[in-house]
Design an enzyme around this catalytic site. Sequence first.
Site, PDB file in Angstrom:
ATOM      1  N   PHE A 232      14.984  25.951  19.864  1.00 65.85           N
ATOM      2  CA  PHE A 232      15.905  27.069  20.121  1.00 65.85           C
ATOM      3  C   PHE A 232      17.131  26.519  20.865  1.00 65.85           C
ATOM      4  O   PHE A 232      17.533  27.035  21.909  1.00 65.85           O
ATOM      5  CB  PHE A 232      15.232  28.180  20.949  1.00 65.85           C
ATOM      6  N   ASP A 303      13.230  26.831  24.821  1.00 59.95           N
ATOM      7  CA  ASP A 303      14.170  27.764  25.452  1.00 59.95           C
ATOM      8  C   ASP A 303      14.456  28.913  24.485  1.00 59.95           C
ATOM      9  O   ASP A 303      15.567  29.055  23.967  1.00 59.95           O
ATOM     10  CB  ASP A 303      15.466  27.023  25.814  1.00 59.95           C
ATOM     11  N   CYS A 343      13.514  34.163  29.144  1.00 54.72           N
ATOM     12  CA  CYS A 343      14.681  34.862  29.685  1.00 54.72           C
ATOM     13  C   CYS A 343      14.527  36.372  29.575  1.00 54.72           C
ATOM     14  O   CYS A 343      15.488  37.119  29.684  1.00 54.72           O
ATOM     15  CB  CYS A 343      15.957  34.406  28.969  1.00 54.72           C
TER      16      CYS A 343
END
Length: 402
Positions: A232, A303, A343
Amino acid sequence: MNEVKGIVVLKKGEGRSLKQGGLWIYDNEIQNVMGGCQDGDLVVVRDFDGYPMGVGFINRKSKITVRMMSRNANQEIDEEFLTMRVKNAWEYRKKTVDTCSCRVIFGEADFLPGLVVDKFSDVLVVESLALGIDKLKLQIIDILKKVLLEDGISIRGVYERSDAKVREKEGMTRTKGFIGDEFDTNVQIVENGVKYIVDVKDGQKTGFFLDQKYNRLSIHKLCKGAEVLDCFTHTGSFALNAGIAGAAKVTGVDASLLAVDQATENAQLNNLEDRVSFICEDVFELLPRLEAEGKKYDVVILDPPAFTKSRNSIKNAVKGYREINLRGMKLVKDGGYLVTCSCSHFMDYELFTKTIHQAANNVHKRLKQVEFRQQSPDHPILWAAEESYYLKFYVFQVVDEK
């Protein structure tokens, strides 16, 4: 001058988040609204017994019906007040981060709810996500430009990226475009010694994820001489940090061809194209294939985008995080390193940690925690405003069970 146009009275026993320091009042916490206020107007908030709680903007189209601007019910939301808020935000950045490129205003955490402003070198990118603050955004941008100029920073252009879907929940249309004069929207920045071209017009969100700045720096020691897989990768930020830190070979993966093209351009900008390359693939399909081929890496970086943006989709998100972490661990050499993060605000610290632990148990790996980190300080976590804490970042050494 923004005048107060109404009064919002809370139900008895409600406003718990507000009383603990939060900035939001939800629709189901309100007893009644008095006065002829329109959505986007300022209102005084009172507790059920008339006690003044402060002043904020109302929007009855949103579940977050009031966003607080001040705890002082008599506070005028004028030029002087907004200048104080902006100056406080900028002074905080000057003390805590490299301000060459940084998030200058982070909504609720800077007591300017719904407004995000990122600074990329000498360009500002604005994201306005709430109706009340939307009416003030041009005034706030002008104030910010003046505050920056006092420190010798001249802003050459401002671009608005208020094109997030969440605006529709506020009854607002999505919008993007120049505020003021047009300029080249491919902006070059330098972060941790790495050069990037940031596409503020068509890049994700505001064009570049500044929140991982110091997390990217934290992987430098691990990557020296290493073979690295960066999943990613978006515009290649972790991959390029690995490359500049002296990695032997880095492969970055992203499902977006635009992102891969931008990452390749960034690798060339840093003269890293001989060691850092990018492929356009679905990570969920690629990882099992690499495993079947017997591939192993010294460092694997995960990520991913937020797999959940609401509480309703948490179960599926857990499956997604468990799957990629499980696959990632299997691709790490014995004694190698896994860098993994989430996130999503809704994937909280406890749940994320538990999910990684489950993934490790499933593939019989032992995890030695190197460090746990969060978002960069220019994305401050305001206690009592839970939504301001979203990024969880782990570095582990992965050891085979023997």
